[in-house]
Design a protein around this motif. Structure first.
Motif, mmCIF file in Angstrom:
data_model
loop_
_atom_site.group_PDB
_atom_site.id
_atom_site.type_symbol
_atom_site.label_atom_id
_atom_site.label_comp_id
_atom_site.label_asym_id
_atom_site.label_seq_id
_atom_site.Cartn_x
_atom_site.Cartn_y
_atom_site.Cartn_z
ATOM 1 N N ALA A 609 0.834 -1.196 0.000
ATOM 2 C CA ALA A 609 0.000 0.000 0.000
ATOM 3 C C ALA A 609 0.868 1.246 0.000
ATOM 4 C CB ALA A 609 -0.921 -0.007 1.220
ATOM 5 N N GLY A 610 0.470 2.268 -0.840
ATOM 6 C CA GLY A 610 1.179 3.533 -0.876
ATOM 7 C C GLY A 610 1.886 3.756 -2.196
ATOM 8 N N HIS A 611 2.254 5.027 -2.441
ATOM 9 C CA HIS A 611 2.971 5.415 -3.666
ATOM 10 C C HIS A 611 3.996 6.469 -3.285
ATOM 11 C CE1 HIS A 611 0.528 3.263 -6.628
ATOM 12 N NE2 HIS A 611 -0.509 3.567 -5.871
ATOM 13 N N ASP A 612 5.054 6.020 -2.656
ATOM 14 C CA ASP A 612 6.106 6.936 -2.250
ATOM 15 C C ASP A 612 7.381 6.144 -2.022
ATOM 16 O OD1 ASP A 612 5.589 5.627 0.122
ATOM 17 O OD2 ASP A 612 4.457 7.301 0.979
ATOM 18 N N LEU A 613 8.387 6.835 -1.568
ATOM 19 C CA LEU A 613 9.657 6.156 -1.327
ATOM 20 C C LEU A 613 9.527 5.087 -0.262
ATOM 21 C CD1 LEU A 613 12.270 9.055 -1.512
ATOM 22 C CD2 LEU A 613 12.022 7.108 -3.064
ATOM 23 N N SER A 614 8.687 5.327 0.748
ATOM 24 C CA SER A 614 8.507 4.337 1.807
ATOM 25 C C SER A 614 7.935 3.046 1.258
ATOM 26 C CB SER A 614 7.586 4.909 2.890
ATOM 27 O OG SER A 614 7.320 3.927 3.880
ATOM 28 N N ALA A 615 6.899 3.174 0.380
ATOM 29 C CA ALA A 615 6.310 1.978 -0.225
ATOM 30 C C ALA A 615 7.327 1.265 -1.102
ATOM 31 C CB ALA A 615 5.076 2.352 -1.030
ATOM 32 N N ALA A 616 8.105 2.025 -1.850
ATOM 33 C CA ALA A 616 9.111 1.402 -2.714
ATOM 34 C C ALA A 616 10.171 0.686 -1.893
ATOM 35 C CB ALA A 616 9.749 2.469 -3.604
ATOM 36 N N ALA A 617 10.571 1.291 -0.772
ATOM 37 C CA ALA A 617 11.563 0.648 0.081
ATOM 38 C C ALA A 617 11.007 -0.627 0.696
ATOM 39 C CB ALA A 617 12.013 1.619 1.167
ATOM 40 N N THR A 618 9.760 -0.597 1.164
ATOM 41 C CA THR A 618 9.135 -1.796 1.729
ATOM 42 C C THR A 618 9.052 -2.882 0.668
ATOM 43 O OG1 THR A 618 7.846 -0.452 3.280
ATOM 44 C CG2 THR A 618 7.051 -2.681 2.823
ATOM 45 N N MET A 619 8.665 -2.514 -0.526
ATOM 46 C CA MET A 619 8.601 -3.470 -1.625
ATOM 47 C C MET A 619 9.948 -4.146 -1.836
ATOM 48 S SD MET A 619 9.724 -3.566 -5.082
ATOM 49 C CE MET A 619 9.611 -1.918 -5.782
ATOM 50 N N GLY A 620 11.018 -3.357 -1.816
ATOM 51 C CA GLY A 620 12.353 -3.926 -2.027
ATOM 52 C C GLY A 620 12.731 -4.901 -0.924
ATOM 53 N N GLN A 621 12.412 -4.579 0.334
ATOM 54 C CA GLN A 621 12.730 -5.463 1.440
ATOM 55 C C GLN A 621 11.952 -6.782 1.338
ATOM 56 O OE1 GLN A 621 11.942 -2.245 4.437
ATOM 57 N NE2 GLN A 621 13.794 -3.079 5.401
ATOM 58 N N LEU A 622 10.631 -6.671 1.079
ATOM 59 C CA LEU A 622 9.813 -7.884 0.999
ATOM 60 C C LEU A 622 10.267 -8.775 -0.159
ATOM 61 C CD1 LEU A 622 6.250 -6.469 1.737
ATOM 62 C CD2 LEU A 622 7.633 -7.927 3.232
ATOM 63 N N ARG A 623 10.590 -8.155 -1.270
ATOM 64 C CA ARG A 623 11.032 -8.932 -2.439
ATOM 65 C C ARG A 623 12.319 -9.692 -2.120
ATOM 66 N NH1 ARG A 623 14.517 -7.987 -6.698
ATOM 67 N NH2 ARG A 623 13.929 -8.865 -8.733
ATOM 68 N N SER A 624 13.239 -9.027 -1.447
ATOM 69 C CA SER A 624 14.504 -9.693 -1.092
ATOM 70 C C SER A 624 14.277 -10.814 -0.086
ATOM 71 C CB SER A 624 15.490 -8.667 -0.527
ATOM 72 O OG SER A 624 15.785 -7.669 -1.486
ATOM 73 N N MET A 625 13.410 -10.568 0.907
ATOM 74 C CA MET A 625 13.143 -11.584 1.914
ATOM 75 C C MET A 625 12.456 -12.789 1.278
ATOM 76 S SD MET A 625 11.873 -9.032 4.961
ATOM 77 C CE MET A 625 11.367 -10.340 6.064
ATOM 78 N N LEU A 626 11.506 -12.549 0.352
ATOM 79 C CA LEU A 626 10.798 -13.644 -0.302
ATOM 80 C C LEU A 626 11.782 -14.498 -1.106
ATOM 81 C CD1 LEU A 626 8.125 -15.043 -1.080
ATOM 82 C CD2 LEU A 626 7.958 -13.433 -2.993
ATOM 83 N N ARG A 627 12.680 -13.873 -1.797
ATOM 84 C CA ARG A 627 13.680 -14.617 -2.589
ATOM 85 C C ARG A 627 14.510 -15.525 -1.673
ATOM 86 N NH1 ARG A 627 16.851 -12.723 -7.678
ATOM 87 N NH2 ARG A 627 15.142 -12.328 -9.138
ATOM 88 N N ALA A 628 14.954 -14.932 -0.571
ATOM 89 C CA ALA A 628 15.824 -15.697 0.328
ATOM 90 C C ALA A 628 15.096 -16.901 0.915
ATOM 91 C CB ALA A 628 16.340 -14.791 1.439
ATOM 92 N N LEU A 629 13.858 -16.697 1.396
ATOM 93 C CA LEU A 629 13.119 -17.787 2.010
ATOM 94 C C LEU A 629 12.789 -18.879 0.988
ATOM 95 C CD1 LEU A 629 10.673 -15.721 4.261
ATOM 96 C CD2 LEU A 629 12.513 -17.243 5.056
#
Length: 787
Positions: A609-629
């Motif tokens: 949810a959201g359209h800003d740097l915070s949302a983009a940063a959260t997206m990047g973290q979740l994507r990296s965590m999903l890949r690792a798991l």
């Protein structure tokens, strides 16, 4: 029984044919004896009129011409009747207030007795006529009068018979007799002659009459006397005088009203019932400078601004057609001070419910209207510059918002940051907006260089607005070749305004506004407006520069997070990411596809949810965590999603995120897709030989809400040729979808593009979508091939 009923019965039972026609040939009377003598039915005569008389054509034309010329006609005429009898035909024109009437008699030649009886009855008709009738001989002595004459003028028959009009009535009688002598002299009838005075040598009451006189002829066509019809109009004339008195009083009231209104800024006028001008309006003409003839009729519209003229004319037509109680319209009027705004207000004057005229005013409301327009321009410009996020686009939007409502030309000059020697200013002309009808500038030079005396250079140097007075000196209008000066003279520039656009304390642009032609010159109030416009443009430019810096960071983050799909055996993978139409052009939507150690293909699509740097940063973290798991554990998709939810929630990485994650794996000779869904839109399966379908069911809660809840998996076989589509809600959602047709329309869109190559199918989806939320769009498409 009423008198007119008695007369009708008498005429109907006369032993001779009686008929009457109006002057235009219409049948007014055709009694039963006329029907019997001619064999022509009354309905036919009424239908055919004078031309329907049973006469041969030449005779009928001769009779008609004589009667229409006011001359009587009589004689024996063989009529074309069934009996073959010869009829005696007589007709004379009879004066009438509504037009002459042709009265005639038809009679068999050998039936003279019937004629005597008929004229005896006509004598009765003479006596009961509702108008005064009199017959005078050639010496203008009374020979016969009817009872109506006595009712109108008084006296007795004996006091009149054998005496002249002068002898009976004195001066008024002599006036009437003079008119009758003219009839005797030229044989022409006189109609509607007004006479007023006192009869009986001044002893009678004051009266007014309308007289109708006609010559009376013998069978050999000699004039033997004069017939006179008298209509008393005393009461009518009195009423007319009373109306005239009321009109005079109205005129005095209007004059008083006009004097009162003239103490203000309004001009008073009177218009005809149809809205045109018949009476002069000196106060309004003093404003417009028109002469009397130019103002009258619809000429007053010539002083109205041509762009408003049709609207004013239409307003009058609607008011007249609808019977409006008031007419109001606001428009620009040509005055000695140029075009100014005026407001018309008019009300109808009614007599007996009928509009006889309009009374109205024109009031100068230029200051009021211009103030409202300035506020509207300011609001429109603020909205326009706030809708875009590029500095030059903001200035372009501002220029478009002020033309033509505020200025005829608006130019934006982007100023070079490096100062030049001697106070000159250089830079790039960013945009020019010109009102319709204004001749465009002959110069298309992108660069500019203004000397120190030019208004733009003065504005940049002083960081203050500049109002160039009227008339504008040619050397201050535009730089360049002589054609520029000729052009400025051709369009008739009336004033110029320049205001600076400042960012971080430096003038980055200059706004130039030009008025020309009919537009009034700019004022100090207009100068205050452009200063405010420039201030808002300055704030917008600073905001846009900050936005652009933020966007560059966001785009860099986006490029790092959204990697190209891998090449996987037996599967073609394509992806599309379309950022939101506004805002930072990157948000929390993402896709991912990567190979797992066991040879399976992991795919996922998520939406933070959201359209800003915070949302983009959260997206990047979740994507990296999903890949690792997914890469390290090799667990089922449901276990990977559950572990991701628990870890991200405890680390406070996610708040509200949807996710669809799955594995594409080979089992014997089958390809299977197994997935878990955390509140995300369902996948779309396109079979090789069937219609697209949504793979509903098994949808769990979104991430970040209940991380300890168990997750479930779903599984579907993907035969060769099948296509699987994963996407985010920006592809199909709508702001207003009461019938819940968004998903249906998405399937229809897929159906129409399913035969396309996979890359073209992705483009087809993002370009043809009916979504209108302005959200990011993600499409991840997989198409199965033979291994």
């Amino acid at each position: 029984m009423q008198p007119h009923d008695l007369l009708a019965r008498v005429v109907e039972h006369l032993p001779v044919g009686v008929f009457a026609f109006s002057g235009d040939g219409r049948a007014l009377l055709w009694n039963s004896c006329a029907e019997r003598l001619t064999g022509w039915e009354r309905e036919r005569i009424v239908r055919d009129g004078l031309t329907g008389l049973p006469l041969d054509a030449p005779t009928a034309r001769r009779i008609r011409d004589e009667l229409l010329a006011g001359r009587p006609f009589r004689g024996r005429i063989p009529a074309d009747v069934e009996s073959g009898a010869t009829l005696y035909f007589r007709a004379e024109p009879l004066p009438d207030p509504d037009g002459p009437i042709l009265l005639g008699v038809l009679q068999e030649v050998d039936d003279m007795r019937a004629g005597d009886e008929a004229f005896a009855l006509l004598d009765a008709l003479w006596e009961t006529a509702p108008v005064g009738l009199a017959f005078f001989d050639s010496e203008l002595r009374f020979r016969r009068v009817n009872g109506a004459i006595l009712d109108i003028d008084g006296g007795t028959v004996d006091e009149r018979l054998g005496r002249t009009l002068e002898a009976v009535h004195g001066p008024v009688g002599a006036e009437i007799a003079a008119g009758l002598r003219d009839v005797l002299a030229d044989g022409r009838a006189r109609f509607d002659v007004p006479v007023n005075g006192r009869l009986w040598h001044g002893r009678g009451p004051q009266q007014e009459w309308r007289l109708y006189s006609y010559p009376v002829r013998s069978p050999d066509d000699a004039i033997v006397g004069v017939g006179l019809v008298v209509v008393d109009v005393t009461a009518t004339a009195r009423t007319r005088r009373e109306v005239d008195a009321l009109a005079a009083e109205r005129e005095r009231a209007l004059t008083r009203y006009q004097g009162l209104v003239e103490a203000t800024s309004a001009a008073v006028w009177i218009r005809e019932p149809d809205g045109s001008a018949a009476q002069d309006a000196p106060a309004l003409r003093a404003i417009t400078g028109q002469d009397v003839e130019g103002y009258r009729g619809w000429g007053f519209l010539d002083a109205v601004d041509p762009t408003h003229r049709d609207d004013v004319r239409s307003a009058w037509r609607r008011a007249v057609a609808d019977g409006a109680e008031v007419v109001t319209c606001t428009y620009r009027l040509c005055t000695a001070r140029g075009y100014r705004w005026f407001r018309t207000r008019a009300v109808p004057v009614r007599v007996a419910g009928v509009v006889v005229e309009w009374v109205g005013t024109d009031t100068d409301v230029d200051d009021e209207v211009c103030a409202r327009q300035r506020l509207a321009v300011l609001a429109r410009a603020t909205s326009a510059v706030g809708a875009v996020h590029e500095p030059e686009e903001e200035l372009t939007a501002l220029a478009e918002s002020v033309v033509p409502e505020f200025a005829d030309i608006c130019r934006v000059y982007l100023v070079d940051p490096a100062p030049t020697s001697g106070g000159a200013v250089t830079g790039k002309r960013s945009v020019t907006r010109t009102a319709e009808g204004v001749v465009p500038s002959p110069s298309n030079d992108e660069r500019f260089s203004f000397g120190p005396a030019h208004p733009v250079a003065r504005c940049v140097r002083t960081r203050d607005s500049v109002l160039v007075p009227v008339p504008v000196p040619p050397e201050q209008v535009f730089y360049g070749a002589p054609e520029q000066r000729r052009w400025s003279e051709e369009i008739g520039i009336t004033a110029m305004l320049v205001a600076p656009v400042v960012s971080r304390g430096v003038v980055v642009a200059a706004l130039l506004f030009i008025s020309c032609g009919r537009r009034p010159a700019f004022t100090e109030d207009d100068r205050a407006l452009v200063v405010e416009l420039a201030a808002r443009a300055s704030a917008a430019v600073e905001h846009a520069e900050h936005f652009q810096q933020t966007r560059r960071v966001s785009l860099a983050l986006q490029a790092a997070m959204l990697s190209a799909p891998p090449t996987h055996p037996g599967v073609e993978v394509q992806a599309r990411y379309l950022p939101a139409a506004t805002d930072l052009e990157v948000g929390g939507d993402w896709y991912d596809a990567f190979d797992l150690p066991d040879g399976d293909l992991a795919v996922g699509v998520g939406d933070v949810a959201g359209h800003d740097l915070s949302a983009a940063a959260t997206m990047g973290q979740l994507r990296s965590m999903l890949r690792a798991l997914a890469y390290e554990t090799g667990d089922a998709p449901s276990d990977v999603v559950r572990r991701l939810d628990r870890v991200a929630s405890r680390l406070d990485v996610t708040g509200f995120t949807t996710l669809l994650f799955g594995r594409l794996c080979r089992r014997a000779d089958r390809t299977v897709f197994r997935w878990a869904n955390a509140g995300h839109p369902p996948p779309v399966l396109v079979p090789p030989d069937g219609e697209p379908e949504l793979l509903r069911g098994g949808v769990g809660v979104v991430l970040g809400v209940a991380p300890d809840l168990p997750r479930t998996d779903r599984e579907v076989e993907l035969p060769p040729g099948a296509t699987l589509l994963l996407y985010t809600d920006g592809l199909f959602e709508r702001r207003n979808d009461p019938d819940d047709r968004a998903s249906v329309d998405l399937l229809d869109l897929v159906q129409r593009g399913k035969e396309l190559p996979l890359s073209d199918l992705c483009d087809h989806l993002v370009r043809g979508t009916g979504a209108d939320t302005g959200d990011d769009m993600v499409v991840l498409a997989l198409r199965m091939h033979s291994c």
